[in-house]
Design an enzyme around this catalytic site. Structure first.
Site, PDB file in Angstrom:
ATOM      1  N   CYS A   2       0.819  -1.218   0.000  1.00 32.43           N
ATOM      2  CA  CYS A   2       0.000   0.000   0.000  1.00 32.43           C
ATOM      3  C   CYS A   2       0.854   1.269   0.000  1.00 32.43           C
ATOM      4  O   CYS A   2       1.903   1.324   0.638  1.00 32.43           O
ATOM      5  CB  CYS A   2      -0.876   0.045   1.237  1.00 32.43           C
ATOM      6  SG  CYS A   2      -1.906  -1.395   1.422  1.00 32.43           S
ATOM      7  N   ARG A  27       5.314   0.081  -5.955  1.00 32.19           N
ATOM      8  CA  ARG A  27       5.199  -0.749  -4.762  1.00 32.19           C
ATOM      9  C   ARG A  27       4.257  -1.928  -4.974  1.00 32.19           C
ATOM     10  O   ARG A  27       4.265  -2.877  -4.196  1.00 32.19           O
ATOM     11  CB  ARG A  27       4.692   0.083  -3.589  1.00 32.19           C
ATOM     12  CG  ARG A  27       5.632   1.206  -3.205  1.00 32.19           C
ATOM     13  CD  ARG A  27       4.930   2.217  -2.331  1.00 32.19           C
ATOM     14  NE  ARG A  27       4.670   1.718  -0.998  1.00 32.19           N
ATOM     15  CZ  ARG A  27       5.508   1.844   0.022  1.00 32.19           C
ATOM     16  NH1 ARG A  27       6.654   2.454  -0.158  1.00 32.19           N
ATOM     17  NH2 ARG A  27       5.203   1.373   1.215  1.00 32.19           N
ATOM     18  N   TRP A  74      -2.790  -2.715  -1.617  1.00 38.89           N
ATOM     19  CA  TRP A  74      -2.371  -4.089  -1.924  1.00 38.89           C
ATOM     20  C   TRP A  74      -3.130  -4.958  -0.928  1.00 38.89           C
ATOM     21  O   TRP A  74      -2.897  -4.903   0.275  1.00 38.89           O
ATOM     22  CB  TRP A  74      -0.856  -4.211  -1.729  1.00 38.89           C
ATOM     23  CG  TRP A  74      -0.281  -5.523  -2.154  1.00 38.89           C
ATOM     24  CD1 TRP A  74       0.023  -5.911  -3.424  1.00 38.89           C
ATOM     25  CD2 TRP A  74       0.072  -6.618  -1.303  1.00 38.89           C
ATOM     26  NE1 TRP A  74       0.540  -7.186  -3.415  1.00 38.89           N
ATOM     27  CE2 TRP A  74       0.582  -7.637  -2.135  1.00 38.89           C
ATOM     28  CE3 TRP A  74       0.003  -6.849   0.070  1.00 38.89           C
ATOM     29  CZ2 TRP A  74       1.029  -8.863  -1.636  1.00 38.89           C
ATOM     30  CZ3 TRP A  74       0.442  -8.060   0.565  1.00 38.89           C
ATOM     31  CH2 TRP A  74       0.958  -9.050  -0.279  1.00 38.89           C
ATOM     32  N   ASN A  98      -1.616   1.565   5.665  1.00 37.13           N
ATOM     33  CA  ASN A  98      -0.720   0.551   5.114  1.00 37.13           C
ATOM     34  C   ASN A  98      -0.309  -0.337   6.279  1.00 37.13           C
ATOM     35  O   ASN A  98       0.110   0.168   7.319  1.00 37.13           O
ATOM     36  CB  ASN A  98       0.510   1.263   4.497  1.00 37.13           C
ATOM     37  CG  ASN A  98       1.607   0.300   4.085  1.00 37.13           C
ATOM     38  OD1 ASN A  98       1.381  -0.898   3.975  1.00 37.13           O
ATOM     39  ND2 ASN A  98       2.788   0.839   3.848  1.00 37.13           N
ATOM     40  N   GLY A  99      -0.444  -1.664   6.116  1.00 41.16           N
ATOM     41  CA  GLY A  99      -0.073  -2.565   7.208  1.00 41.16           C
ATOM     42  C   GLY A  99      -1.248  -3.443   7.588  1.00 41.16           C
ATOM     43  O   GLY A  99      -2.219  -3.568   6.841  1.00 41.16           O
ATOM     44  N   GLU A 484      17.373 -17.921  -8.117  1.00 43.21           N
ATOM     45  CA  GLU A 484      16.985 -16.584  -8.567  1.00 43.21           C
ATOM     46  C   GLU A 484      16.336 -16.673  -9.957  1.00 43.21           C
ATOM     47  O   GLU A 484      15.348 -15.997 -10.236  1.00 43.21           O
ATOM     48  CB  GLU A 484      18.218 -15.667  -8.575  1.00 43.21           C
ATOM     49  CG  GLU A 484      18.038 -14.297  -9.207  1.00 43.21           C
ATOM     50  CD  GLU A 484      16.999 -13.408  -8.536  1.00 43.21           C
ATOM     51  OE1 GLU A 484      16.414 -13.800  -7.515  1.00 43.21           O
ATOM     52  OE2 GLU A 484      16.731 -12.321  -9.074  1.00 43.21           O
ATOM     53  N   LYS A 488      12.590 -15.429 -10.645  1.00 37.90           N
ATOM     54  CA  LYS A 488      12.286 -14.407 -11.677  1.00 37.90           C
ATOM     55  C   LYS A 488      11.238 -14.948 -12.643  1.00 37.90           C
ATOM     56  O   LYS A 488      10.292 -14.257 -12.993  1.00 37.90           O
ATOM     57  CB  LYS A 488      13.532 -14.048 -12.498  1.00 37.90           C
ATOM     58  CG  LYS A 488      14.555 -13.111 -11.942  1.00 37.90           C
ATOM     59  CD  LYS A 488      14.171 -11.683 -11.775  1.00 37.90           C
ATOM     60  CE  LYS A 488      13.591 -11.443 -10.409  1.00 37.90           C
ATOM     61  NZ  LYS A 488      14.502 -11.008  -9.391  1.00 37.90           N
ATOM     62  N   GLU A 491       7.665 -15.350 -10.966  1.00 38.61           N
ATOM     63  CA  GLU A 491       6.961 -14.110 -10.604  1.00 38.61           C
ATOM     64  C   GLU A 491       6.538 -13.323 -11.841  1.00 38.61           C
ATOM     65  O   GLU A 491       5.530 -12.624 -11.816  1.00 38.61           O
ATOM     66  CB  GLU A 491       7.779 -13.251  -9.639  1.00 38.61           C
ATOM     67  CG  GLU A 491       9.022 -12.624 -10.188  1.00 38.61           C
ATOM     68  CD  GLU A 491       9.792 -11.823  -9.138  1.00 38.61           C
ATOM     69  OE1 GLU A 491       9.186 -11.250  -8.228  1.00 38.61           O
ATOM     70  OE2 GLU A 491      11.037 -11.782  -9.240  1.00 38.61           O
ATOM     71  N   HIS A 507      17.952 -37.160  -5.881  1.00 39.02           N
ATOM     72  CA  HIS A 507      17.340 -37.513  -4.596  1.00 39.02           C
ATOM     73  C   HIS A 507      15.832 -37.245  -4.592  1.00 39.02           C
ATOM     74  O   HIS A 507      15.242 -37.051  -3.537  1.00 39.02           O
ATOM     75  CB  HIS A 507      18.033 -36.757  -3.457  1.00 39.02           C
ATOM     76  CG  HIS A 507      19.476 -37.108  -3.333  1.00 39.02           C
ATOM     77  ND1 HIS A 507      19.922 -38.340  -2.897  1.00 39.02           N
ATOM     78  CD2 HIS A 507      20.599 -36.411  -3.662  1.00 39.02           C
ATOM     79  CE1 HIS A 507      21.242 -38.376  -2.924  1.00 39.02           C
ATOM     80  NE2 HIS A 507      21.680 -37.206  -3.397  1.00 39.02           N
ATOM     81  N   LYS A 607       6.360  -4.284  -4.426  1.00 38.41           N
ATOM     82  CA  LYS A 607       7.789  -3.979  -4.459  1.00 38.41           C
ATOM     83  C   LYS A 607       8.365  -3.861  -3.055  1.00 38.41           C
ATOM     84  O   LYS A 607       9.458  -4.308  -2.781  1.00 38.41           O
ATOM     85  CB  LYS A 607       7.997  -2.672  -5.231  1.00 38.41           C
ATOM     86  CG  LYS A 607       9.444  -2.253  -5.386  1.00 38.41           C
ATOM     87  CD  LYS A 607      10.141  -3.094  -6.433  1.00 38.41           C
ATOM     88  CE  LYS A 607      11.598  -2.752  -6.594  1.00 38.41           C
ATOM     89  NZ  LYS A 607      12.335  -3.874  -7.200  1.00 38.41           N
TER      90      LYS A 607
HETATM   91  C1  F6R Z   1      11.890 -10.562  -6.464  1.00 38.11           C
HETATM   92  C2  F6R Z   1      11.926  -9.468  -5.516  1.00 38.11           C
HETATM   93  C3  F6R Z   1      11.621  -9.774  -4.096  1.00 38.11           C
HETATM   94  C4  F6R Z   1      12.435  -8.893  -3.141  1.00 38.11           C
HETATM   95  C5  F6R Z   1      11.983  -9.129  -1.691  1.00 38.11           C
HETATM   96  C6  F6R Z   1      12.830  -8.342  -0.715  1.00 38.11           C
HETATM   97  O1  F6R Z   1      12.227 -10.149  -7.748  1.00 38.11           O
HETATM   98  O2  F6R Z   1      12.184  -8.346  -5.867  1.00 38.11           O
HETATM   99  O3  F6R Z   1      11.815 -11.120  -3.812  1.00 38.11           O
HETATM  100  O4  F6R Z   1      13.780  -9.202  -3.300  1.00 38.11           O
HETATM  101  O5  F6R Z   1      10.646  -8.766  -1.555  1.00 38.11           O
HETATM  102  O6  F6R Z   1      12.715  -6.967  -0.941  1.00 38.11           O
HETATM  103  P1  F6R Z   1      13.786  -5.965  -0.393  1.00 38.11           P
HETATM  104  O7  F6R Z   1      15.059  -6.238  -1.109  1.00 38.11           O
HETATM  105  O8  F6R Z   1      13.235  -4.604  -0.685  1.00 38.11           O
HETATM  106  O9  F6R Z   1      13.924  -6.231   1.078  1.00 38.11           O
END
Ligand code: F6R
Length: 612
Positions: A2, A27, A74, A98-99, A484, A488, A491, A507, A607
């Site tokens: 949010c 965000r 959000w 927010n929260g 990773e 990627k 998501e 395994h 974000k």
């Molecule tokens: C994936 C991504 C998330 C962030 C995670 C931590 O592409 O961006 O997995 O890495 O939410 O966010 P930060 O780095 O802001 O603590």
């Protein structure tokens, strides 16, 4: 997650609020709303989906008023539908939040017994009714807000506006960040300084437990007992530019292309290329330098992609500096009651510096008396401000929800720290340091080279689009990189992807392999390349379709007929995790573009994850 905006202004604020909300779009959100007060009337417009829907609504049905609050939501409690979108109203009260209000069920029951009716499924609505109840009982708006805030448990940042006062917004913070902006005859409130950049760069950040009374001519901050508290005003740096996509189709691909430059900037902050040595930047007076030689343990805590940067560095710190590393996802670490070493260092990695779980991990380590260090991209963030030593990544604002350049910059900082630790602990001599520094300095050049593979990777990505499942494999630092890659891909494209340490395949996961299962293998020609080749053979023998990301020697020696190849330049081992990130980012990006998903704001994602 949010986003909050508030303006106590001298001109119509609704369009300004929507513009500021746009700056918080990165965000992640699924509905939005704005409320203003005009001639004693509180009114609001709300809409599901993107801000453009709210803008359309405001165009047909504008909101007057020089004071207002706005929100991008959000969804946590209640579906992302208009009725749950903020601002929430009670009698003469409007609230954005927010929260999560953890005790909202008991508060809701109490308020219902008092005759309040609820029109949403949100936890937020209890705040509006609590404030209205206080005012009904004779409290001033400020006192009613203070009393309501003091009854909330959980994490929250909120803004409250009152139908009875056209010169007042009350803000409160316990967890998610809130920035108050100082203007000339106007005051602003936002989830971060970026949102307020068009109005002002003079910012005061609220701390946990603070609440503030904001009027046109200034603001006052209090603790929950009503005592005035002083918080410094800061000049926010770097947020004034409205970040745009330039010539690129998405922020994500723009940020992928920025990597040679930002990796170079970041490395230059930690490495003296002239002297050929690591030179951790000067710390400010309030920061504490780290004595790696005296450490017996390094504890790294982070979430998501930042966690995977930390995971990669475990291999570096253990190998180069002989420093044992514990690495944890913050959501597990925070509740595990981990015994901390008295001679340990706790390191937190976060792009936003606001991730709720990572921050909670930091608070745990603080209570355990640990030296707290942070690698953050947002220098003014709560995690940065709460740490004894801060190592910034110089990635610049990252807008695409999926992290790319922040990840490779985190790796750049971590590689430099690992070399510094190796030197300080006596495991890297001068000659080796010179060699490692020279190798690190090559990273921007290799990153540039690898970007030239985009078209090839774009075509390859077509074969992944519409697959049901994809596996990623790697060994050593390529294992976290495989994770990773899978993160990627899932998501962005919503294709189910999993990563395994290549040796772990037999395994269990090997049961999944058939002709329908693409397997992406990340394997530069290194000491254990042969081992990974054996794992690839096991996949090929079962009909699995392999995409091998390797270098010319690996391509030649793998002998994998029928495998698709992404051939990278040969490069020094220390920079492979940084440079091999680029093809996995581009592979996920182009698969998603081909499938037509929302690349910069994938569904359900945020974000800055400021709730746990
Ligand atoms: C994936 C991504 C998330 C962030 C995670 C931590 O592409 O961006 O997995 O890495 O939410 O966010 P930060 O780095 O802001 O603590």
């Amino acid at each position: 997650m949010c986003g909050i905006v508030g303006i106590v202004g001298t001109r119509p604020v609704a369009p300004l609020i929507v513009d500021a909300l746009k700056r918080l779009e990165y965000r992640g959100y699924d509905s939005a709303g704005v409320a203003t007060l005009s001639e004693g009337n509180l009114d609001r417009r709300r809409a599901e989906g993107k801000l453009v829907n709210l803008e359309n609504r405001l165009e047909f049905d504008p909101l007057a008023g020089n004071i207002g609050i706005g929100h991008t939501r959000w969804a946590t409690h209640g579906a992302p539908v208009e009725v749950n979108a903020h601002p929430h109203f009670s009698t003469k009260v409007a609230v954005v939040h927010n929260g999560i209000v953890e005790n909202f069920r008991e508060l809701r029951t109490e308020l219902q017994a008092d005759g309040f009716t609820f029109s949403s499924q949100t936890d937020t609505e209890v705040i509006a009714h609590l404030v209205a109840k206080g005012m009904k009982d004779g409290l001033s708006p400020e006192k009613a807000a203070q009393s309501a805030i003091s009854r909330l448990t959980g994490a929250f940042a909120l803004a409250i506006m009152f139908g009875t006062d056209s010169n007042l917004i009350v803000a409160g913070r316990n967890g998610p960040p809130l920035a108050i902006g100082h203007g000339a005859g106007e005051m602003y409130l936002g989830s971060d300084a970026v949102a307020l950049a068009p109005f002002t760069n003079r910012i005061t950040y609220l701390e946990d437990g603070d609440w503030a009374v904001i009027r046109r001519d200034g603001m006052q901050i209090f603790d929950l007992d009503g005592n005035t508290v002083e918080r410094a005003q800061q000049t926010s740096v770097g947020s004034a530019l409205m970040v745009d996509k330039g010539n690129h189709r998405h922020f994500m691909i723009k940020e992928i292309y920025e990597q040679p430059e930002v990796i170079g900037h970041t490395l230059a902050h930690y490495v003296d290329f002239n002297e050929q040595k690591v030179a951790l930047h000067e710390m400010s007076e309030t920061e504490q330098p780290i004595d790696f030689a005296s450490l017996d343990r390094l504890n790294i805590t982070a979430c998501g992609t930042a966690y995977l940067a930390g995971y990669t560095s475990k291999y570096w710190f253990e190998r180069l500096a002989r420093l044992p590393v514990d690495i944890d996802v913050a959501s597990e670490f925070r509740y595990r009651e981990v015994p901390m070493s008295k001679s340990g260092l706790s390191l937190f990695i976060s792009q936003s510096g606001e991730t709720a779980d990572t921050l909670a991990g930091l608070k745990y380590c603080e209570a355990e008396g640990q030296h707290l260090a942070a690698i953050v991209n947002v220098r003014e963030s709560t995690i940065a401000r709460s740490s004894h030593s801060v190592f910034p990544t110089l990635a610049g604002p990252e807008i695409g929800v999926a992290s790319t350049k922040a990840f490779t910059c985190q790796l750049s900082v971590l590689a430099s720290l690992a070399v510094a630790a190796g030197v300080q602990r006596g495991h890297i001599d001068r000659e080796r340091e010179t060699k490692l520094v020279a190798e690190l300095s090559e990273a921007p050049r290799y990153a540039n080279e690898v970007l030239k593979l985009e078209e090839e990777i774009r075509q390859l990505a077509h074969s992944l689009a519409n697959k049901q499942h994809i596996l990623y494999l790697g060994r050593d630092t390529n294992y976290p990189l495989a994770m990773e890659g899978a993160l990627k891909l899932k998501e962005l494209s919503y294709i189910h992807a999993e990563a395994y340490a290549a040796g772990e395949l037999k395994h269990g996961p090997i049961a999944l392999i058939d002709e329908e299962m693409p397997v992406v293998v990340i394997a530069p020609h290194d000491r254990i390349f042969e081992k990974t080749v054996s794992n690839m053979q096991e996949v090929a023998a079962r009909g699995g379709k392999i995409i091998l990301i390797t270098d010319p020697r690996g391509a030649e020696e793998a002998g994998m007929d029928g495998a698709e190849l992404i051939v990278m330049p040969s490069m020094p081992e220390i920079i492979t995790p940084i440079i091999y990130s680029l093809p996995i980012q581009m592979l996920a990006y182009h698969t998603a573009v081909h499938m037509g998903t929302d690349v910069d704001q994938p569904r359900n994602l945020a974000k800055s994850v400021t709730v746990e």
